[in-house]
Motif scaffolding. Structure first.
Motif, mmCIF file in Angstrom:
data_model
loop_
_atom_site.group_PDB
_atom_site.id
_atom_site.type_symbol
_atom_site.label_atom_id
_atom_site.label_comp_id
_atom_site.label_asym_id
_atom_site.label_seq_id
_atom_site.Cartn_x
_atom_site.Cartn_y
_atom_site.Cartn_z
ATOM 1 N N LEU A 167 -36.051 -20.884 -26.040
ATOM 2 C CA LEU A 167 -35.703 -20.148 -24.831
ATOM 3 C C LEU A 167 -36.805 -20.283 -23.781
ATOM 4 N N TYR A 168 -38.050 -20.219 -24.200
ATOM 5 C CA TYR A 168 -39.188 -20.375 -23.287
ATOM 6 C C TYR A 168 -39.166 -21.752 -22.632
ATOM 7 N N LEU A 169 -38.945 -22.798 -23.427
ATOM 8 C CA LEU A 169 -38.905 -24.149 -22.868
ATOM 9 C C LEU A 169 -37.734 -24.327 -21.911
ATOM 10 N N PHE A 170 -36.590 -23.753 -22.257
ATOM 11 C CA PHE A 170 -35.429 -23.836 -21.375
ATOM 12 C C PHE A 170 -35.718 -23.141 -20.047
ATOM 13 N N MET A 171 -36.331 -21.965 -20.098
ATOM 14 C CA MET A 171 -36.638 -21.231 -18.869
ATOM 15 C C MET A 171 -37.684 -21.964 -18.035
ATOM 16 N N ALA A 172 -38.659 -22.586 -18.687
ATOM 17 C CA ALA A 172 -39.660 -23.366 -17.960
ATOM 18 C C ALA A 172 -38.994 -24.535 -17.238
ATOM 19 N N PHE A 173 -38.093 -25.219 -17.933
ATOM 20 C CA PHE A 173 -37.372 -26.328 -17.331
ATOM 21 C C PHE A 173 -36.525 -25.837 -16.155
ATOM 22 N N TRP A 174 -35.805 -24.737 -16.336
ATOM 23 C CA TRP A 174 -34.927 -24.216 -15.304
ATOM 24 C C TRP A 174 -35.709 -23.774 -14.070
#
Length: 75
Positions: A51-58
């Motif tokens: 979830l952290y990586l997805f939010m960083a990407f987004w």
């Protein structure tokens, strides 16, 4: 112990500042958000990190797409 500390400092210095931006938006301290992500990662066996990586990407994509322009002629 020194290797872990150096790794932690590296990620704090060069991270995407996801936790800080979430904390600013929610009006809470970034330490609480980081701790929540750590607990979520341990409890759900990696979902918090994903979830952290997805939010960083987004957030990175959002920053690229929505740039602030000072006037109409900046296109």
């Amino acid at each position: 112990m020194q290797i872990a500390r150096n790794t932690l400092l590296f990620f704090q210095k060069h991270g995407y500042h996801v936790c800080q931006r979430i904390a600013d938006r929610l009006g809470i301290r970034a330490k609480i958000v980081r701790t929540s992500f750590m607990y979520l990662t341990f409890v759900t066996l990696g979902f918090g990190f994903a979830l952290y990586l997805f939010m960083a990407f987004w957030m990175r994509i959002k920053d690229i797409v929505y740039t602030k322009r000072t006037s109409v002629f900046d296109l």
